[in-house]
Design an enzyme around this catalytic site. Sequence first.
Site: not given
Length: 200
Positions: A38, A59
């Site tokens: 990210e 995730e």
Amino acid sequence: MGQRVEENPYHAMCELYRTMPKATIAEIGGRAGGGGSELALSFDMRFGALGRTIVSQPEVALGILPGGSGTQRLPRLIGRGRALEMILGCDELDAATAERWGYLNRALPEGELRHFVDRLARRIASFPAQAIALAKRAALASEPSWDAGLIEESHLFQTLLRTPEAPALMRRFLEQGGQTREVERHLGELAGKLATTRRP
């Protein structure tokens, strides 16, 4: 959407890289998963090494979602379908695929990566600072607002953290060495294993 979420500090950091009046370049010579991915997505450009660079968003296998802006950055960068393949599939993307999909600007042979990125950074730095800043500002103006999407991501991330499944999966992830160097080399495999051996 529910209650408004306070500013997420990780989002704020990523937004600083995205909006600063300087060029930001991520050189990914190895693995970038989860928050590392990210952060790299927040940079203006990303370059990787063929045969070495691996990117992933694992995730969902842990019962959460990419909460550091990945759900917002990936669809804009590589398209919704490919973004959901990465996010929901929790699998790893090699450098050649990441380049083809648009995650990486270029995937270069390992021995050429550092030289290429260094040359590009020096070339950009040699140009007038104001021209760089305003050219980047103009490019940023072409993008729709990020605010609503980042707020929604934070809200949904916090919602998932409060489910009974997420903490249990995160514990299992750590028990199986999920944050060790050796296991992180096979994070996609561990994500799949967590899904097939989930406790009720």
